[in-house]
Design a protein around this motif. Structure first.
Motif, short mmCIF file in Angstrom:
data_model
loop_
_atom_site.label_atom_id
_atom_site.label_comp_id
_atom_site.label_asym_id
_atom_site.label_seq_id
_atom_site.Cartn_x
_atom_site.Cartn_y
_atom_site.Cartn_z
N GLN A 38 -6.23 26.62 37.02
CA GLN A 38 -5.92 25.40 37.41
C GLN A 38 -5.58 24.73 36.25
OE1 GLN A 38 -9.56 23.38 39.13
NE2 GLN A 38 -8.18 21.88 40.28
N ALA A 39 -4.47 24.04 36.35
CA ALA A 39 -3.77 23.27 35.12
C ALA A 39 -3.92 21.87 35.43
CB ALA A 39 -2.31 23.49 35.36
N PRO A 40 -4.05 21.10 34.64
CA PRO A 40 -4.32 19.72 34.89
C PRO A 40 -3.59 19.20 35.79
CG PRO A 40 -4.09 20.26 32.73
CD PRO A 40 -3.80 21.39 32.91
N GLY A 41 -4.25 18.14 36.83
CA GLY A 41 -3.50 17.61 37.75
C GLY A 41 -3.12 18.53 38.75
N LYS A 42 -3.56 19.84 38.89
CA LYS A 42 -2.63 20.54 39.83
C LYS A 42 -4.05 21.38 40.45
CE LYS A 42 1.48 21.58 37.74
NZ LYS A 42 2.62 22.77 37.30
N GLU A 43 -3.47 21.93 41.79
CA GLU A 43 -4.80 22.67 42.48
C GLU A 43 -5.02 24.01 41.77
OE1 GLU A 43 -4.21 20.79 47.01
OE2 GLU A 43 -3.76 22.85 46.43
N ARG A 44 -5.93 24.77 41.99
CA ARG A 44 -6.35 26.06 41.62
C ARG A 44 -5.32 26.98 42.22
NH1 ARG A 44 -12.64 27.76 41.27
NH2 ARG A 44 -12.27 25.80 40.07
N GLU A 45 -4.84 27.88 41.51
CA GLU A 45 -4.10 28.95 42.01
C GLU A 45 -4.28 30.46 41.60
OE1 GLU A 45 -0.16 28.21 40.47
OE2 GLU A 45 -0.41 28.59 38.56
N PHE A 46 -3.99 31.24 42.56
CA PHE A 46 -4.30 32.68 42.22
C PHE A 46 -3.37 33.34 41.24
CE2 PHE A 46 -4.58 37.15 43.34
CZ PHE A 46 -3.36 37.61 43.31
N VAL A 47 -3.94 34.07 40.39
CA VAL A 47 -3.37 34.82 39.31
C VAL A 47 -3.34 36.36 39.59
CG1 VAL A 47 -3.36 35.24 36.64
CG2 VAL A 47 -3.95 32.83 37.70
N SER A 48 -4.01 36.97 39.93
CA SER A 48 -4.45 38.43 39.69
C SER A 48 -5.79 38.81 40.68
CB SER A 48 -4.44 39.10 38.42
OG SER A 48 -4.09 40.38 38.57
N THR A 49 -5.60 39.94 41.34
CA THR A 49 -6.91 40.52 41.85
C THR A 49 -6.75 41.99 41.64
OG1 THR A 49 -8.08 40.51 43.95
CG2 THR A 49 -5.78 40.59 44.00
N ILE A 50 -8.04 42.71 41.66
CA ILE A 50 -8.24 43.86 41.55
C ILE A 50 -9.14 44.66 42.37
CG2 ILE A 50 -10.18 43.61 39.49
CD1 ILE A 50 -8.54 46.08 38.35
N SER A 51 -8.78 45.81 43.23
CA SER A 51 -9.68 46.28 44.07
C SER A 51 -11.03 46.66 43.37
CB SER A 51 -8.99 47.41 44.79
OG SER A 51 -8.63 48.39 43.78
N ARG A 52 -12.10 47.11 44.23
CA ARG A 52 -13.14 47.48 43.86
C ARG A 52 -13.27 48.80 42.76
NH1 ARG A 52 -13.94 45.26 48.71
NH2 ARG A 52 -15.74 44.10 49.03
N SER A 53 -12.21 49.58 43.22
CA SER A 53 -12.13 50.92 42.27
C SER A 53 -11.14 50.61 40.92
CB SER A 53 -11.69 51.95 43.05
OG SER A 53 -10.30 51.78 43.39
N GLY A 54 -10.55 49.54 41.13
CA GLY A 54 -9.56 49.36 40.09
C GLY A 54 -8.11 50.00 40.33
N ALA A 55 -8.00 50.56 41.58
CA ALA A 55 -6.60 51.38 41.77
C ALA A 55 -5.66 50.58 42.36
CB ALA A 55 -7.03 52.45 42.81
N ILE A 56 -6.01 49.32 42.92
CA ILE A 56 -4.99 48.38 43.61
C ILE A 56 -5.07 46.89 42.78
CG2 ILE A 56 -4.24 47.24 45.59
CD1 ILE A 56 -5.72 49.50 47.28
N THR A 57 -4.10 46.67 42.44
CA THR A 57 -3.90 45.29 41.73
C THR A 57 -2.73 44.32 42.39
OG1 THR A 57 -2.50 45.97 40.24
CG2 THR A 57 -4.64 46.09 39.65
N ASP A 58 -2.79 43.21 42.37
CA ASP A 58 -1.81 42.22 42.80
C ASP A 58 -1.71 41.15 41.77
OD1 ASP A 58 -1.31 40.13 45.73
OD2 ASP A 58 0.04 41.27 44.59
N TYR A 59 -0.51 40.37 41.70
CA TYR A 59 -0.28 39.54 40.91
C TYR A 59 0.53 38.19 41.49
CZ TYR A 59 -1.52 42.96 37.34
OH TYR A 59 -2.27 43.97 36.76
N ALA A 60 0.18 37.07 40.90
CA ALA A 60 1.28 36.00 41.43
C ALA A 60 2.74 36.41 40.71
CB ALA A 60 0.72 34.63 41.11
N ASP A 61 3.71 35.97 41.56
CA ASP A 61 5.05 35.94 41.18
C ASP A 61 5.39 35.44 39.73
OD1 ASP A 61 6.53 35.74 44.51
OD2 ASP A 61 5.56 37.56 43.52
N SER A 62 4.72 34.33 39.58
CA SER A 62 4.87 33.79 38.27
C SER A 62 4.35 34.52 37.04
CB SER A 62 4.18 32.31 38.21
OG SER A 62 2.96 32.42 38.50
N VAL A 63 3.53 35.60 37.32
CA VAL A 63 3.02 36.15 36.00
C VAL A 63 3.20 37.71 36.13
CG1 VAL A 63 1.19 34.71 35.93
CG2 VAL A 63 0.46 36.86 37.03
N LYS A 64 3.88 38.10 37.17
CA LYS A 64 4.17 39.68 37.30
C LYS A 64 4.82 40.00 35.85
CE LYS A 64 4.02 40.63 42.28
NZ LYS A 64 4.93 40.77 43.32
#
Length: 124
Positions: A38-64
């Protein structure tokens, strides 16, 4: 689940930081883990996520291609390696844990537990 994030700081454009999040209280491997910011004055945004095992990940386009998420279930930790940082990456970064299925965990409402946040400032 209690989550404690650390590793934030001040870095110059192009630099790197490694955020860590330590979990306690429940079985860590039962949770999908995510990072939001969450940047100042902005809404919270997704960055990355990882599955329980760690085998699957996902990223926001801005950080890929620049950020990398990983987890070590034996140590109850999830990390976010941030490279080639830009001023627009400046934000408070939060780790979060979700008991939901992996699908849809780019949405903050899918998360049950949140850490306190760690601040990242990227100077130009």
């Amino acid at each position: 689940v209690q989550l404690q994030a650390c590793g934030g700081g001040l870095v110059q454009t192009g630099g790197s930081l490694r955020l860590s999040c330590a979990a306690s209280g429940r079985t860590f491997s039962n949770y999908v883990m995510g990072w939001f910011r969450q940047a100042p004055g902005k809404e919270r945004e997704f960055v990355s996520t990882i599955s329980r095992s760690g085998a699957i990940t996902d990223y926001a386009d801005s950080v890929k291609g620049r950020f990398s998420i990983s987890r070590t279930n034996a140590k109850n930790t999830v990390n976010l390696q941030m490279n080639s940082l830009k001023p627009e990456d400046t934000a408070v970064y939060y780790c979060a844990a979700s008991s939901s299925s992996y699908s849809g965990t780019s949405s903050s409402y899918r998360y049950d537990y949140w850490g306190q946040g760690t601040e990242v400032t990227v100077s130009s």
